[in-house]
Write a protein that holds these residues in place. Structure first.
Motif, short mmCIF file in Angstrom:
data_model
loop_
_atom_site.label_atom_id
_atom_site.label_comp_id
_atom_site.label_asym_id
_atom_site.label_seq_id
_atom_site.Cartn_x
_atom_site.Cartn_y
_atom_site.Cartn_z
N CYS A 68 18.55 -20.41 29.20
CA CYS A 68 18.37 -19.19 30.30
C CYS A 68 18.12 -19.12 31.34
O CYS A 68 18.43 -20.61 32.27
CB CYS A 68 16.52 -18.91 29.98
N GLU A 74 14.06 -14.01 28.13
CA GLU A 74 14.49 -12.11 28.05
C GLU A 74 12.87 -12.41 26.57
O GLU A 74 12.14 -11.38 26.44
CB GLU A 74 15.77 -12.15 28.36
N ILE A 75 13.84 -13.28 25.32
CA ILE A 75 13.42 -12.69 24.26
C ILE A 75 12.26 -12.90 24.49
O ILE A 75 11.17 -12.37 23.96
CB ILE A 75 14.29 -12.91 23.61
N CYS A 76 11.46 -14.13 24.69
CA CYS A 76 10.18 -14.64 24.46
C CYS A 76 8.77 -13.53 25.49
O CYS A 76 7.79 -13.81 25.15
CB CYS A 76 10.40 -16.01 24.96
N ASN A 77 10.19 -13.10 26.53
CA ASN A 77 8.94 -12.68 27.27
C ASN A 77 8.77 -11.11 26.79
O ASN A 77 8.26 -10.27 27.58
CB ASN A 77 9.99 -12.70 28.74
N ASP A 78 9.92 -10.40 25.94
CA ASP A 78 10.49 -8.84 25.57
C ASP A 78 8.63 -8.44 24.97
O ASP A 78 9.25 -9.24 23.68
CB ASP A 78 11.37 -9.60 24.71
N ASN A 80 8.64 -5.73 23.21
CA ASN A 80 9.24 -5.16 22.53
C ASN A 80 9.49 -6.49 20.99
O ASN A 80 9.52 -5.23 20.35
CB ASN A 80 10.25 -4.04 22.85
N ARG A 81 9.83 -7.11 21.30
CA ARG A 81 10.36 -8.20 20.41
C ARG A 81 8.02 -8.54 19.04
O ARG A 81 7.98 -8.34 19.98
CB ARG A 81 10.28 -9.71 20.71
N HIS A 83 6.55 -10.82 17.38
CA HIS A 83 6.08 -12.33 17.95
C HIS A 83 5.38 -12.48 16.82
O HIS A 83 4.61 -13.57 17.35
CB HIS A 83 5.27 -12.04 19.72
N GLU A 99 21.45 -12.57 16.86
CA GLU A 99 21.21 -11.38 17.89
C GLU A 99 22.32 -9.97 18.33
O GLU A 99 22.17 -9.05 18.14
CB GLU A 99 21.25 -11.41 19.63
N ASN A 105 14.94 -8.08 15.11
CA ASN A 105 13.83 -8.02 16.28
C ASN A 105 12.28 -9.10 16.58
O ASN A 105 11.41 -8.81 17.65
CB ASN A 105 13.49 -6.95 16.33
N ILE A 107 11.56 -13.04 17.37
CA ILE A 107 12.13 -14.41 18.84
C ILE A 107 12.19 -15.37 17.68
O ILE A 107 12.34 -15.53 16.61
CB ILE A 107 10.31 -14.92 19.21
#
Length: 203
Positions: A68, A74-78, A80-81, A83, A99, A105, A107
């Motif tokens: 990153c 970005e995936i860990c921070n999203d 909408n994922r 978790h 991906e 959807n 992490i």
């Protein structure tokens, strides 16, 4: 073996450096260097700057170990994922492959390799400890093992599965639509996507 005679030491030096890259033989290395010589200086400088930037500025996510630009990917921070679901993969290429399927959807957690005693790769050499730590300090409900269907992949799944037993969470493996012995990153997107959807519980 006949040694290639170079008209320039600078050319030979550049070829030797390209030759160190995986899958690049000396003939291909020479072809690449000669191609760069035909390009505009500004274009070659951009190419060189991009390589320097990749090496010096790219980071590894402190959470999942994916590549990153910041401390956390970005995936860990999203938000909408999902978790609650972590997909465990061998390397960064596998994250990219999954991906691209657009079928997952949750992490990720990048191990950085597979357990392989023959190659001297031990559990301590991988990011298994940080995975267990994530599970113990979060509300994770499922771990999906998306590892290559090889002996090393199965050994790694078995080892991590044992480490996760005290946490009583669901563990699953991607469906074996992937041929035994195949590397995950080379699997086509449709097969890989279906394997994620049709994952089976790991026992």
């Amino acid at each position: 073996m006949i040694r290639t005679v170079f008209p320039s030491q600078l050319l030979e030096q550049a070829v030797n450096e390209f030759n160190k890259l995986p899958g690049i033989g000396r003939k291909t290395a020479l072809k690449l260097v000669l191609s760069l010589l035909k390009r505009e200086a500004a274009e070659v400088n951009r190419f060189a700057d991009a390589i320097k930037t990749v090496r010096n500025d790219i980071k590894y996510c402190k959470v999942c170990h994916n590549i990153c630009d910041d401390d956390v990917c970005e995936i860990c921070n999203d938000p909408n994922r999902d978790h609650h679901t972590i997909c465990v993969v061998e390397n960064i290429q596998d994250v990219m492959a999954i991906e691209n399927t657009q079928q997952y959807n949750g992490i990720y957690h990048v191990l950085g390799g597979l357990i392989s005693p023959m190659d001297g790769v031990r559990p301590a050499d991988l990011s298994i400890g940080s995975l267990i730590d994530r599970v113990s300090h979060s509300q994770v409900k499922e771990i999906i093992f998306a590892l290559s269907s090889t002996m090393e992949g199965d050994t790694t799944i078995f080892y991590i599965g044992r480490q996760l037993e005290p946490y009583h969470i669901r563990t699953s493996v991607i469906a074996r639509g992937i041929s035994v012995g195949d590397e995950l990153e080379y699997t086509d997107e449709v097969t890989l996507g279906r394997s994620i959807i049709n994952r089976t519980e790991y026992k």
